[in-house]
Design an enzyme around this catalytic site. Structure first.
Site, PDB file in Angstrom:
ATOM      1  N   ARG A 135     -14.348  -0.062  22.733  1.00 57.00           N
ATOM      2  CA  ARG A 135     -15.791  -0.286  22.782  1.00 57.00           C
ATOM      3  C   ARG A 135     -16.081  -1.713  22.332  1.00 57.00           C
ATOM      4  NH1 ARG A 135     -18.166   2.615  18.923  1.00 57.00           N
ATOM      5  NH2 ARG A 135     -20.245   2.401  19.796  1.00 57.00           N
ATOM      6  N   LYS A 169      -8.575   5.288  11.677  1.00 53.30           N
ATOM      7  CA  LYS A 169      -8.828   5.592  13.085  1.00 53.30           C
ATOM      8  C   LYS A 169      -7.560   6.085  13.780  1.00 53.30           C
ATOM      9  CE  LYS A 169     -11.067   3.715  17.165  1.00 53.30           C
ATOM     10  NZ  LYS A 169     -12.230   2.991  17.617  1.00 53.30           N
ATOM     11  N   ARG A 198     -19.121   2.029   3.725  1.00 53.42           N
ATOM     12  CA  ARG A 198     -19.295   1.025   2.657  1.00 53.42           C
ATOM     13  C   ARG A 198     -18.450   1.461   1.487  1.00 53.42           C
ATOM     14  NH1 ARG A 198     -24.775   0.408   0.476  1.00 53.42           N
ATOM     15  NH2 ARG A 198     -25.571   1.761   2.100  1.00 53.42           N
TER      16      ARG A 198
HETATM   17  C1  BTN Z   1     -12.674   2.612  21.149  1.00 56.44           C
HETATM   18  O1  BTN Z   1     -12.521   3.297  20.146  1.00 56.44           O
HETATM   19  O2  BTN Z   1     -13.037   1.424  21.047  1.00 56.44           O
HETATM   20  C2  BTN Z   1     -12.429   3.234  22.506  1.00 56.44           C
HETATM   21  C3  BTN Z   1     -10.992   3.101  22.893  1.00 56.44           C
HETATM   22  C4  BTN Z   1     -10.680   3.658  24.258  1.00 56.44           C
HETATM   23  C5  BTN Z   1      -9.272   3.345  24.688  1.00 56.44           C
HETATM   24  C6  BTN Z   1      -8.903   4.082  25.949  1.00 56.44           C
HETATM   25  S1  BTN Z   1      -7.176   3.976  26.289  1.00 56.44           S
HETATM   26  C7  BTN Z   1      -7.449   4.691  27.858  1.00 56.44           C
HETATM   27  C8  BTN Z   1      -8.703   4.058  28.403  1.00 56.44           C
HETATM   28  N1  BTN Z   1      -8.390   2.802  29.039  1.00 56.44           N
HETATM   29  C9  BTN Z   1      -8.925   1.764  28.380  1.00 56.44           C
HETATM   30  O3  BTN Z   1      -8.780   0.577  28.705  1.00 56.44           O
HETATM   31  N2  BTN Z   1      -9.622   2.196  27.351  1.00 56.44           N
HETATM   32  C10 BTN Z   1      -9.579   3.633  27.224  1.00 56.44           C
END
Ligand code: BTN
Length: 331
Positions: A126, A191, A329
């Site tokens: 994201r 994460k 935080r």
């Molecule tokens: C996030 O937490 O920022 C979202 C991550 C999403 C990663 C997955 S891996 C499969 C699919 N292909 C990508 O390029 N992104 C998602």
């Protein structure tokens, strides 16, 4: 992109993580020693780590259970199998999401398309972040689904997918996993995975959604150097002594995803709201919410019925947020 047949055959032999002598590999693959050496080098150039020890031969740094389409399909229910139109597994791809977003533009009516990869060279998270995607160790999965309704009817879909991920993980004995609004899979404030849903289409419908999931199964620290937040993988959660099958976990995830997407617009987020709240790992936590250039401090009260974040700010007011990035935080 698929590796050449030679490279794939070599990988299958090395996948067990045990030493294989050069003579044995060359014989089994019907390669000359120099052709073997060339293929080993080519795999290393793709970022696959191979140890070479005099007198012992070659082995992968860590064993790999390669993704196997028939293994995954055979583990799905007949009802889910019927929803799948295309199922591709790439040895290497830029991004499974980018691939399906492009497909949805080229052939808008495409639906039921699965794209998995052993490795992504431009995995996307994201907010334009990189998603670290080394070969064979984690899961990188995207599903394209066409909805007759417009994008508004998909609000909360990415949260519902979070619930689906937790159900799949629980089915494999991975407990204690939580959801961090809006799209993160967390374990003890670290994460474990992330969801990226990309929707395109007409405001009154139809529209297409690409649902992407990245899940850390076995991420080595040296590959994770560029990750700026605390992270974890399933291997560490299980203490390294309980192996789970990548193919079986991938199948469970797909099973759960298809259950959500195939009836989402009939039932909407309301059906998942209570479960999402059970897994909410931010409720009651002091956080900073980053919305554009603004930082809002407050305490998370949870989510509302539409999946929006409820944040109580320092002046006691409760505000709803549809997007943003939340960080714990620490005191
Ligand atoms: C996030 O937490 O920022 C979202 C991550 C999403 C990663 C997955 S891996 C499969 C699919 N292909 C990508 O390029 N992104 C998602």
């Amino acid at each position: 992109m698929q590796f050449s047949e030679k490279k794939q055959a070599l990988l299958r032999l090395l996948a067990d993580g045990c030493f294989h002598s050069g003579t044995e590999l060359a014989q089994q693959l019907n390669f000359s020693r120099s052709a073997l050496w060339k293929q080993i080098n080519a795999l290393e150039e793709q970022g696959i780590e191979i140890l070479a020890v005099n007198g012992k031969g070659y082995r992968l740094k860590s064993p790999v259970e390669l993704l196997d389409k028939s293994n995954i399909i055979n583990s799905l229910t007949a009802a889910t199998q019927q929803l799948i139109a295309v199922f591709d597994i790439h040895d290497q791809i830029d991004s499974t999401n980018t691939n399906l977003v492009a497909l949805s533009r080229e052939i808008p009516e495409s639906t039921g398309v699965i794209c998995l990869a052993e490795q992504q060279t431009a995995g996307r998270g994201r907010r334009g972040r990189e998603w670290v995607s080394p070969f064979g160790s984690n899961l990188y999965c995207s599903v394209l689904w066409r909805f007759q309704e417009g994008p508004a009817s998909l609000s909360g879909l990415s949260l519902a997918i979070g619930v689906a991920v937790i159900k799949a993980l629980n089915a494999h004995g991975i407990e204690g996993v939580g959801l961090k609004w809006p799209n993160d899979i967390y374990w003890q404030q670290k994460k474990l995975g992330g969801i990226l849903v990309e929707v395109s289409g007409e405001s009154n419908g139809p529209c297409s959604a690409v649902i992407g999931l990245g899940l850390n199964l076995h991420l080595s620290s040296d590959k994770a150097l560029s990750i700026k937040q605390d992270w974890i993988d399933i291997n560490q959660i299980l203490g390294g002594n309980h192996k789970i099958s990548r193919n079986q976990l991938q199948a469970s995830l797909l099973e759960q995803f298809f259950q959500v997407i195939s009836q989402y617009t009939e039932q909407s987020f309301a059906q998942y709201r209570d479960e999402w709240r059970l897994y909410d790992c931010m409720q009651g936590q002091a956080v900073n919410l980053f919305v554009g250039k603004q930082i809002v401090g407050g305490t998370v009260l949870g989510i509302n019925d539409d999946g929006l974040l409820l944040l109580q700010t320092q002046d006691g007011k409760v505000q709803c947020y549809a997007s943003g990035e939340v960080s714990f935080r620490r005191s």
